[in-house]
Design a protein around this motif. Structure first.
Motif, PDB file in Angstrom:
ATOM      1  N   ASP A   1       4.752  23.572  11.090  1.00 17.31           N
ATOM      2  CA  ASP A   1       5.537  23.335   9.875  1.00 17.31           C
ATOM      3  C   ASP A   1       4.827  22.304   9.001  1.00 17.31           C
ATOM      4  O   ASP A   1       4.504  21.199   9.461  1.00 17.31           O
ATOM      5  N   ALA A   2       4.608  22.682   7.747  1.00 20.70           N
ATOM      6  CA  ALA A   2       3.933  21.770   6.822  1.00 20.70           C
ATOM      7  C   ALA A   2       4.909  20.709   6.319  1.00 20.70           C
ATOM      8  O   ALA A   2       6.112  20.941   6.223  1.00 20.70           O
ATOM      9  N   TYR A   3       4.375  19.537   6.024  1.00 30.40           N
ATOM     10  CA  TYR A   3       5.185  18.474   5.432  1.00 30.40           C
ATOM     11  C   TYR A   3       4.294  17.594   4.564  1.00 30.40           C
ATOM     12  O   TYR A   3       3.067  17.628   4.667  1.00 30.40           O
TER      13      TYR A   3
ATOM     14  N   GLU B   1       0.849  -1.190   0.000  1.00 28.07           N
ATOM     15  CA  GLU B   1       0.000   0.000   0.000  1.00 28.07           C
ATOM     16  C   GLU B   1       0.885   1.240   0.000  1.00 28.07           C
ATOM     17  O   GLU B   1       1.899   1.288   0.700  1.00 28.07           O
ATOM     18  N   LEU B   2       0.505   2.234  -0.806  1.00 32.10           N
ATOM     19  CA  LEU B   2       1.209   3.512  -0.854  1.00 32.10           C
ATOM     20  C   LEU B   2       0.279   4.606  -0.349  1.00 32.10           C
ATOM     21  O   LEU B   2      -0.932   4.542  -0.558  1.00 32.10           O
ATOM     22  N   SER B   3       0.849   5.615   0.281  1.00 31.34           N
ATOM     23  CA  SER B   3       0.022   6.708   0.785  1.00 31.34           C
ATOM     24  C   SER B   3       0.787   8.020   0.733  1.00 31.34           C
ATOM     25  O   SER B   3       2.018   8.043   0.813  1.00 31.34           O
ATOM     26  N   THR B   4       0.048   9.100   0.567  1.00 32.47           N
ATOM     27  CA  THR B   4       0.626  10.442   0.622  1.00 32.47           C
ATOM     28  C   THR B   4      -0.474  11.412   1.014  1.00 32.47           C
ATOM     29  O   THR B   4      -1.646  11.040   1.091  1.00 32.47           O
ATOM     30  N   GLY B   5      -0.116  12.644   1.263  1.00 41.08           N
ATOM     31  CA  GLY B   5      -1.098  13.637   1.672  1.00 41.08           C
ATOM     32  C   GLY B   5      -0.404  14.924   2.084  1.00 41.08           C
ATOM     33  O   GLY B   5       0.671  15.257   1.570  1.00 41.08           O
ATOM     34  N   VAL B   6      -0.985  15.630   3.012  1.00 41.82           N
ATOM     35  CA  VAL B   6      -0.417  16.872   3.538  1.00 41.82           C
ATOM     36  C   VAL B   6      -0.573  16.848   5.053  1.00 41.82           C
ATOM     37  O   VAL B   6      -1.620  16.443   5.569  1.00 41.82           O
ATOM     38  N   GLY B   7       0.471  17.259   5.768  1.00 40.15           N
ATOM     39  CA  GLY B   7       0.408  17.262   7.224  1.00 40.15           C
ATOM     40  C   GLY B   7       1.073  18.499   7.805  1.00 40.15           C
ATOM     41  O   GLY B   7       1.700  19.289   7.090  1.00 40.15           O
TER      42      GLY B   7
ATOM     43  N   VAL C   1       6.377   2.238   6.696  1.00 37.93           N
ATOM     44  CA  VAL C   1       7.452   3.227   6.779  1.00 37.93           C
ATOM     45  C   VAL C   1       6.933   4.523   6.171  1.00 37.93           C
ATOM     46  O   VAL C   1       6.313   4.508   5.100  1.00 37.93           O
ATOM     47  N   GLU C   2       7.171   5.630   6.852  1.00 34.81           N
ATOM     48  CA  GLU C   2       6.693   6.924   6.354  1.00 34.81           C
ATOM     49  C   GLU C   2       7.779   7.976   6.511  1.00 34.81           C
ATOM     50  O   GLU C   2       8.426   8.065   7.555  1.00 34.81           O
ATOM     51  N   ALA C   3       7.995   8.751   5.461  1.00 36.05           N
ATOM     52  CA  ALA C   3       8.950   9.861   5.491  1.00 36.05           C
ATOM     53  C   ALA C   3       8.187  11.170   5.347  1.00 36.05           C
ATOM     54  O   ALA C   3       7.202  11.251   4.604  1.00 36.05           O
ATOM     55  N   HIS C   4       8.633  12.188   6.065  1.00 36.18           N
ATOM     56  CA  HIS C   4       8.011  13.510   5.999  1.00 36.18           C
ATOM     57  C   HIS C   4       8.891  14.413   5.135  1.00 36.18           C
ATOM     58  O   HIS C   4       9.998  14.788   5.536  1.00 36.18           O
ATOM     59  N   LEU C   5       8.413  14.735   3.947  1.00 35.08           N
ATOM     60  CA  LEU C   5       9.183  15.540   3.003  1.00 35.08           C
ATOM     61  C   LEU C   5       8.923  17.029   3.220  1.00 35.08           C
ATOM     62  O   LEU C   5       7.789  17.438   3.483  1.00 35.08           O
TER      63      LEU C   5
END
Length: 209
Positions: free
Chosen positions: A163-165, A152-158, A182-186
């Motif tokens: 601070d936005a990521y 499963e892949l996921s993305t969004g806005v946080g 596993v999740e990375a905050h870009l």
């Protein structure tokens, strides 16, 4: 007119990172939609009923290859099929054919053509449909299979402390009720400059129920 451009220019400068973040999010969303459409096209092809030999059901790797499924799903299918053997079928129908091989091919073809003469249970839309030549009981079994997705892949806005990521996550479902994520905050500002920088990350053990 010049004043209007100046106003828009000032608004852009004030909200530059927010606008870039929205544009990047829309771009990622468009890419994911395109990828999803390609996957759906491949899945639609794999939904076609296929004929399986009894021996293929007994070998995980052969079953995985024949149905284009993960080995985890193949093992689940093997266990489910063993249990189904002791239960009455959801529906039964008769096919006239000179042999089991021909009968299995006919059933698969009729399912793929959505033959209305077949029971609704046989025509139900599922992730996979396997037509199994059961030599022991001299019959043809139709298995309607819904898969447990392996990845499963996921993305969004946080946002964290103002601070936005952009979270980018990957989840591996390695068992029917367990997964590793596993999740990375870009950092959106760096992404807008063409650089990849993370402001944080996390690794999670997931229990699914």
């Amino acid at each position: 007119m010049i004043q209007v451009f100046q106003t828009w220019g000032a608004a852009f400068k004030q909200n530059k990172w927010l606008i870039m973040l929205v544009v990047f999010f829309l771009f990622i969303s468009a890419m994911l939609i395109w990828l999803w459409q390609r996957v759906q096209q491949a899945e639609e092809k794999n939904r076609q009923a296929v004929v399986l030999q009894q021996e293929q059901l007994e070998k995980t790797q052969a079953l995985s290859k024949a149905l284009h499924i993960s080995q985890m799903n193949a093992k689940e299918l093997q266990a489910a099929y063993d249990k189904l053997k002791t239960k009455p079928p959801a529906a039964s129908f008769t096919v006239k054919a000179p042999s089991l091989e021909v009968a299995a091919e006919q059933v698969a073809e009729r399912i793929n053509k959505q033959d209305a003469a077949l029971p609704p249970a046989a025509l139900e839309k599922t992730d996979r449909t396997a037509v199994v030549k059961n030599d022991k009981d001299y019959k043809v079994d139709v298995l309607k299979i819904n898969l447990d997705k392996a990845w499963e892949l996921s993305t969004g806005v946080g946002s964290h402390r103002g601070d936005a990521y952009i979270p980018l996550g990957v989840q591996r479902n390695y068992a029917p009720n367990k997964a590793m994520a596993v999740e990375a905050h870009l950092v959106p500002e760096d992404l807008a400059r063409g650089k990849i920088k993370t402001s944080g990350w996390e690794v999670r053990q997931v229990w699914r129920f």
